[in-house]
Design a protein around this motif. Structure first.
Motif, mmCIF file in Angstrom:
data_model
loop_
_atom_site.group_PDB
_atom_site.id
_atom_site.type_symbol
_atom_site.label_atom_id
_atom_site.label_comp_id
_atom_site.label_asym_id
_atom_site.label_seq_id
_atom_site.Cartn_x
_atom_site.Cartn_y
_atom_site.Cartn_z
ATOM 1 N N GLY A 190 0.815 -1.213 0.000
ATOM 2 C CA GLY A 190 0.000 0.000 0.000
ATOM 3 C C GLY A 190 0.848 1.262 0.000
ATOM 4 N N CYS A 191 1.937 1.255 0.734
ATOM 5 C CA CYS A 191 2.827 2.425 0.777
ATOM 6 C C CYS A 191 3.488 2.652 -0.578
ATOM 7 C CB CYS A 191 3.903 2.224 1.839
ATOM 8 S SG CYS A 191 3.254 2.123 3.513
ATOM 9 N N ILE A 192 3.902 1.569 -1.208
ATOM 10 C CA ILE A 192 4.562 1.681 -2.513
ATOM 11 C C ILE A 192 3.570 2.237 -3.537
ATOM 12 C CG2 ILE A 192 5.574 0.341 -4.396
ATOM 13 C CD1 ILE A 192 6.788 -1.481 -2.206
ATOM 14 N N THR A 193 2.330 1.801 -3.479
ATOM 15 C CA THR A 193 1.323 2.301 -4.414
ATOM 16 C C THR A 193 1.103 3.796 -4.221
ATOM 17 O OG1 THR A 193 0.229 0.154 -4.390
ATOM 18 C CG2 THR A 193 -1.056 2.008 -5.178
ATOM 19 N N SER A 194 1.062 4.253 -2.994
ATOM 20 C CA SER A 194 0.878 5.678 -2.717
ATOM 21 C C SER A 194 2.051 6.503 -3.233
ATOM 22 C CB SER A 194 0.727 5.910 -1.219
ATOM 23 O OG SER A 194 -0.421 5.267 -0.738
ATOM 24 N N VAL A 195 3.248 6.011 -3.040
ATOM 25 C CA VAL A 195 4.438 6.742 -3.468
ATOM 26 C C VAL A 195 4.494 6.831 -4.990
ATOM 27 C CG1 VAL A 195 6.959 6.614 -3.555
ATOM 28 C CG2 VAL A 195 5.765 6.240 -1.398
ATOM 29 N N VAL A 196 4.063 5.784 -5.677
ATOM 30 C CA VAL A 196 4.133 5.773 -7.136
ATOM 31 C C VAL A 196 3.016 6.615 -7.747
ATOM 32 C CG1 VAL A 196 3.899 4.284 -9.155
ATOM 33 C CG2 VAL A 196 5.319 3.559 -7.244
ATOM 34 N N THR A 197 1.819 6.575 -7.197
ATOM 35 C CA THR A 197 0.693 7.282 -7.816
ATOM 36 C C THR A 197 0.658 8.775 -7.504
ATOM 37 O OG1 THR A 197 -0.748 6.692 -5.966
ATOM 38 C CG2 THR A 197 -0.783 5.247 -7.891
ATOM 39 N N PRO B 79 3.072 11.241 -7.747
ATOM 40 C CA PRO B 79 3.584 12.098 -8.829
ATOM 41 C C PRO B 79 2.696 12.081 -10.073
ATOM 42 C CG PRO B 79 5.339 10.731 -7.956
ATOM 43 C CD PRO B 79 4.063 10.258 -7.343
ATOM 44 N N VAL B 80 2.060 10.955 -10.343
ATOM 45 C CA VAL B 80 1.170 10.868 -11.506
ATOM 46 C C VAL B 80 -0.034 11.784 -11.312
ATOM 47 C CG1 VAL B 80 -0.308 9.325 -12.843
ATOM 48 C CG2 VAL B 80 1.922 8.529 -12.065
ATOM 49 N N LYS B 81 -0.605 11.807 -10.124
ATOM 50 C CA LYS B 81 -1.750 12.684 -9.846
ATOM 51 C C LYS B 81 -1.356 14.152 -9.944
ATOM 52 C CE LYS B 81 -4.189 9.450 -6.850
ATOM 53 N NZ LYS B 81 -4.643 9.175 -5.486
ATOM 54 N N VAL B 82 -0.191 14.498 -9.419
ATOM 55 C CA VAL B 82 0.268 15.882 -9.472
ATOM 56 C C VAL B 82 0.495 16.306 -10.919
ATOM 57 C CG1 VAL B 82 2.184 17.417 -8.876
ATOM 58 C CG2 VAL B 82 1.255 15.866 -7.156
ATOM 59 N N ALA B 83 1.116 15.436 -11.706
ATOM 60 C CA ALA B 83 1.365 15.759 -13.116
ATOM 61 C C ALA B 83 0.055 15.914 -13.877
ATOM 62 C CB ALA B 83 2.225 14.670 -13.758
ATOM 63 N N TYR B 84 -0.931 15.079 -13.579
ATOM 64 C CA TYR B 84 -2.223 15.163 -14.263
ATOM 65 C C TYR B 84 -2.923 16.483 -13.950
ATOM 66 C CZ TYR B 84 -7.129 14.355 -15.281
ATOM 67 O OH TYR B 84 -8.417 14.499 -15.734
ATOM 68 N N LYS B 85 -2.947 16.854 -12.682
ATOM 69 C CA LYS B 85 -3.620 18.103 -12.296
ATOM 70 C C LYS B 85 -2.912 19.317 -12.880
ATOM 71 C CE LYS B 85 -5.747 16.310 -8.124
ATOM 72 N NZ LYS B 85 -5.853 16.397 -6.671
ATOM 73 N N THR B 86 -1.579 19.288 -12.903
ATOM 74 C CA THR B 86 -0.825 20.404 -13.467
ATOM 75 C C THR B 86 -1.086 20.529 -14.958
ATOM 76 O OG1 THR B 86 0.886 20.054 -11.813
ATOM 77 C CG2 THR B 86 1.489 21.357 -13.736
ATOM 78 N N THR B 87 -1.050 19.415 -15.667
ATOM 79 C CA THR B 87 -1.287 19.434 -17.108
ATOM 80 C C THR B 87 -2.706 19.881 -17.419
ATOM 81 O OG1 THR B 87 0.272 17.608 -17.336
ATOM 82 C CG2 THR B 87 -1.163 18.030 -19.192
ATOM 83 N N LYS B 88 -3.659 19.449 -16.612
ATOM 84 C CA LYS B 88 -5.050 19.833 -16.809
ATOM 85 C C LYS B 88 -5.213 21.345 -16.681
ATOM 86 C CE LYS B 88 -9.594 18.749 -14.879
ATOM 87 N NZ LYS B 88 -10.288 18.002 -13.824
ATOM 88 N N GLY B 89 -4.558 21.947 -15.697
ATOM 89 C CA GLY B 89 -4.625 23.391 -15.514
ATOM 90 C C GLY B 89 -3.972 24.148 -16.650
ATOM 91 N N VAL B 90 -2.854 23.638 -17.140
ATOM 92 C CA VAL B 90 -2.156 24.300 -18.244
ATOM 93 C C VAL B 90 -2.992 24.247 -19.513
ATOM 94 C CG1 VAL B 90 -0.149 24.124 -19.772
ATOM 95 C CG2 VAL B 90 0.146 23.960 -17.294
ATOM 96 N N VAL B 91 -3.631 23.118 -19.770
ATOM 97 C CA VAL B 91 -4.456 22.984 -20.968
ATOM 98 C C VAL B 91 -5.662 23.923 -20.901
ATOM 99 C CG1 VAL B 91 -5.970 21.407 -22.221
ATOM 100 C CG2 VAL B 91 -3.711 20.656 -21.513
ATOM 101 N N LYS B 92 -6.285 24.036 -19.750
ATOM 102 C CA LYS B 92 -7.422 24.947 -19.606
ATOM 103 C C LYS B 92 -6.990 26.393 -19.809
ATOM 104 C CE LYS B 92 -10.577 22.375 -16.664
ATOM 105 N NZ LYS B 92 -11.295 22.383 -15.383
ATOM 106 N N GLY B 93 -5.840 26.763 -19.266
ATOM 107 C CA GLY B 93 -5.329 28.116 -19.434
ATOM 108 C C GLY B 93 -4.997 28.416 -20.886
#
Length: 58
Positions: free
Chosen positions: A16-23, A25-39
């Motif tokens: 469970g800890c490994i899954t949290s650590v891996v996912t 950065p993926v969530k952060v990258a997705y939210k950042t990219t989503k904001g950039v695309v909307k802008g």
């Protein structure tokens, strides 16, 4: 043999800890990219008019 069992036990217990650590950065990258695309879409929409003015319809 003891080392192999210890490593296997740690992998199973920390799954469970490994899954949290891996996912995270993926969530952060997705939210950042989503904001950039909307802008970018908003800027492009402001620069390039889409032609739905009321004056042109009359």
């Amino acid at each position: 043999m003891v080392k192999v069992c210890s490593v296997l036990a740690c992998v199973l217990l920390l799954q469970g800890c490994i899954t949290s650590v891996v996912t995270l950065p993926v969530k952060v990258a997705y939210k950042t990219t989503k904001g950039v695309v909307k802008g970018t879409a908003a800027v492009v929409g402001a620069v390039i008019p889409d032609g739905d003015d009321k004056k042109s319809k009359d």
